[in-house]
Design a protein around this motif. Structure first.
Motif, mmCIF file in Angstrom:
data_model
loop_
_atom_site.group_PDB
_atom_site.id
_atom_site.type_symbol
_atom_site.label_atom_id
_atom_site.label_comp_id
_atom_site.label_asym_id
_atom_site.label_seq_id
_atom_site.Cartn_x
_atom_site.Cartn_y
_atom_site.Cartn_z
ATOM 1 N N LEU A 72 0.945 -1.097 -0.427
ATOM 2 C CA LEU A 72 -0.348 -0.121 0.346
ATOM 3 C C LEU A 72 0.401 1.519 -0.137
ATOM 4 O O LEU A 72 0.353 1.886 -0.809
ATOM 5 N N ALA A 73 2.011 1.361 0.325
ATOM 6 C CA ALA A 73 2.416 2.557 0.684
ATOM 7 C C ALA A 73 3.394 2.926 -0.599
ATOM 8 O O ALA A 73 3.461 4.165 -1.378
ATOM 9 N N SER A 74 3.868 1.621 -1.136
ATOM 10 C CA SER A 74 4.503 2.076 -2.600
ATOM 11 C C SER A 74 3.272 2.234 -3.429
ATOM 12 O O SER A 74 3.766 3.120 -4.769
ATOM 13 N N HIS A 75 2.014 2.178 -3.689
ATOM 14 C CA HIS A 75 1.081 3.507 -4.094
ATOM 15 C C HIS A 75 0.569 4.013 -4.338
ATOM 16 O O HIS A 75 0.704 4.418 -4.829
ATOM 17 N N GLU A 76 1.019 4.062 -2.494
ATOM 18 C CA GLU A 76 0.964 5.521 -2.007
ATOM 19 C C GLU A 76 1.742 6.148 -2.882
ATOM 20 O O GLU A 76 2.087 7.928 -3.259
ATOM 21 N N ALA A 77 2.933 6.289 -3.385
ATOM 22 C CA ALA A 77 4.286 6.900 -3.714
ATOM 23 C C ALA A 77 4.758 6.803 -5.275
ATOM 24 O O ALA A 77 5.867 6.952 -5.537
ATOM 25 N N LYS A 78 3.650 5.477 -5.510
ATOM 26 C CA LYS A 78 3.781 5.456 -7.669
ATOM 27 C C LYS A 78 3.571 6.894 -8.675
ATOM 28 O O LYS A 78 4.632 6.014 -9.260
ATOM 29 N N ASP A 79 3.707 7.953 -7.944
ATOM 30 C CA ASP A 79 4.277 9.185 -9.090
ATOM 31 C C ASP A 79 5.371 9.661 -8.898
ATOM 32 O O ASP A 79 5.261 10.859 -9.045
ATOM 33 N N ARG A 80 5.789 8.834 -7.156
ATOM 34 C CA ARG A 80 7.015 10.005 -7.099
ATOM 35 C C ARG A 80 8.192 9.246 -7.517
ATOM 36 O O ARG A 80 8.610 8.039 -8.363
ATOM 37 N N PRO A 81 9.446 10.331 -8.207
ATOM 38 C CA PRO A 81 10.356 9.998 -8.676
ATOM 39 C C PRO A 81 11.539 8.384 -7.596
ATOM 40 O O PRO A 81 10.788 8.506 -6.514
ATOM 41 N N VAL A 82 12.159 7.738 -8.874
ATOM 42 C CA VAL A 82 12.663 6.366 -7.950
ATOM 43 C C VAL A 82 12.910 6.045 -6.600
ATOM 44 O O VAL A 82 12.548 5.338 -5.588
ATOM 45 N N GLU A 83 14.185 6.402 -6.512
ATOM 46 C CA GLU A 83 14.745 7.429 -4.966
ATOM 47 C C GLU A 83 13.516 7.561 -4.267
ATOM 48 O O GLU A 83 13.950 7.105 -3.122
ATOM 49 N N GLU A 84 12.632 9.038 -4.526
ATOM 50 C CA GLU A 84 11.853 9.120 -3.400
ATOM 51 C C GLU A 84 10.981 8.135 -3.264
ATOM 52 O O GLU A 84 10.462 8.345 -1.693
ATOM 53 N N ASP A 127 6.543 -3.657 -12.291
ATOM 54 C CA ASP A 127 6.092 -2.898 -10.984
ATOM 55 C C ASP A 127 6.045 -3.690 -9.630
ATOM 56 O O ASP A 127 6.299 -4.337 -9.105
ATOM 57 N N LEU A 128 6.907 -1.991 -8.877
ATOM 58 C CA LEU A 128 7.275 -1.992 -7.495
ATOM 59 C C LEU A 128 5.846 -2.970 -6.628
ATOM 60 O O LEU A 128 6.720 -3.900 -5.639
ATOM 61 N N THR A 129 4.832 -2.424 -6.552
ATOM 62 C CA THR A 129 3.476 -2.936 -5.968
ATOM 63 C C THR A 129 3.580 -4.093 -6.241
ATOM 64 O O THR A 129 3.380 -5.192 -5.253
ATOM 65 N N SER A 130 3.529 -4.592 -7.601
ATOM 66 C CA SER A 130 2.837 -6.050 -8.047
ATOM 67 C C SER A 130 3.865 -7.217 -6.912
ATOM 68 O O SER A 130 3.509 -8.060 -6.360
#
Length: 352
Positions: A72-84, A127-130
């Motif tokens: 869920l945290a990954s989904h929350e930050a899905k639109d951020r740059p990778v490092e962020e 995909d990080l979340t998956s």
């Protein structure tokens, strides 16, 4: 993938413990089960952490919940740059792993797994979340497999037509020991102290036992010593939140007094779980103190007059002299010889 929850009670199915889908983590609320079947929906990883703190899920449930919280945290930050995004996940891991202070080290093992899965996915353009969800499912499936091995060793200690007393709710271990009894052709009767103030023994353990077709009786928390003798209990068993490397058992408060009563009646006490490599001795343990209002109320009603105080330590510590054996996936170990559980460099990340 073969799912290791096949044949278990509904309460122990993966989807009923904690499940991420479409930006939401759903957790079956164990505080009100079975008289109400309600799911708590968490829309941020902070809400997942709070649900764990609030005992929406407990026992082994938080291990899956924190990993789904990481998805869920990954989904929350899905639109951020990778490092962020990775920095956000690292911060989420800290929040989730601290949801229950006494078991923070175990929870950290799970969030570390999720972070590792995210790093691998990032490096491979996936995909990080998956990837985090897939790792969470693989991890719980592996844990259930290890618990099945453990349960075979535990059930071997139960005599046919025997009587077993449990403590609190050992989650997967309860279901797996019932499957093992069935596979070993044993008829066993169970006695469950209720486990105030959340009544996990009465609501959860007894429900799973009844759902899986075994005879079970519930008793109040002040009955065990008498019932042990009257009902000729053969074995006392509990899971553990922590088993220190020097053989102390940290578990739901009340376990110590059950072990004392069992020792008096010459009833063996077998604790289930894996020794915690991070806790070399009992001195490293911090006992969580919970909201005393949970002791002063019962099923939503006050049971004390105004001005009466209370205590609520969530856990107590049973010394190794009261433990007949530590039942693990590798077999049964003496509480005085737990270092032999780990081979050279074999520090397992499977949390049982």
């Amino acid at each position: 993938m073969h799912r290791e929850d096949h044949g278990l009670a509904e309460l122990l199915k993966y989807e009923n413990i904690a499940w991420y889908e479409d930006g939401v983590v759903r957790i079956l609320d164990r505080r009100v089960y079975p008289y109400e079947k309600k799911t708590v929906e968490c829309r941020s990883h902070q809400e997942v952490a709070q649900a764990i703190t609030d005992m929406v899920t407990q026992s082994g449930g938080p291990f899956l919940a924190v990993q789904m919280g990481m998805a869920l945290a990954s989904h929350e930050a899905k639109d951020r740059p990778v490092e962020e995004r990775m920095a956000y996940l690292a911060e989420a891991a800290r929040t989730l792993s601290q949801a229950r202070p006494t078991t923070a080290e175990k929870l950290r093992l799970m969030t570390d797994r999720s972070l590792a899965a995210a790093h691998i996915a990032m490096e491979n353009g996936r995909d990080l979340t998956s990837a985090i969800v897939a790792d969470a499912i693989e991890t719980i499936n592996r844990r259930y497999h290890e618990v099945r091995l453990l349960a075979n060793h535990l059930a071997a200690q139960f005599p046919d037509q025997g009587v077993v007393m449990t403590q609190c709710f050992g989650e997967t271990i309860v279901g797996m020991m019932l499957l093992a009894c069935r596979e070993q052709g044993k008829t066993v009767r169970f006695i469950c102290p209720e486990t105030r103030p959340f009544l996990q023994g009465a609501r959860l353990t007894a429900s799973v036992i009844a759902d899986m077709g075994f005879e079970v009786h519930v008793i109040t928390d002040n009955m065990p010593a008498w019932i042990m003798a009257r009902e000729q209990v053969d074995v006392l068993t509990s899971a553990a939140d922590i088993i220190t490397m020097d053989g102390h058992v940290v578990n739901k408060v009340g376990t110590f007094q059950l072990a004392l009563a069992a020792a008096y009646h010459n009833i063996p006490y077998f604790v289930t779980g894996t020794p915690n490599f991070e806790h070399e001795s009992v001195e490293s343990i911090v006992i969580e103190e919970r909201d005393v209002e949970q002791v002063k109320t019962h099923l939503g009603r006050s049971v004390v007059r105004e001005g009466v105080n209370a205590y609520y330590p969530a856990f107590d510590i049973t010394p190794p002299k009261l433990v007949n054996g530590v039942v693990t996936p590798k077999g049964i170990f003496s509480p005085y010889d737990l270092k032999t559980y780990y081979g050279e460099g074999d520090v397992s990340t499977v949390v049982v």
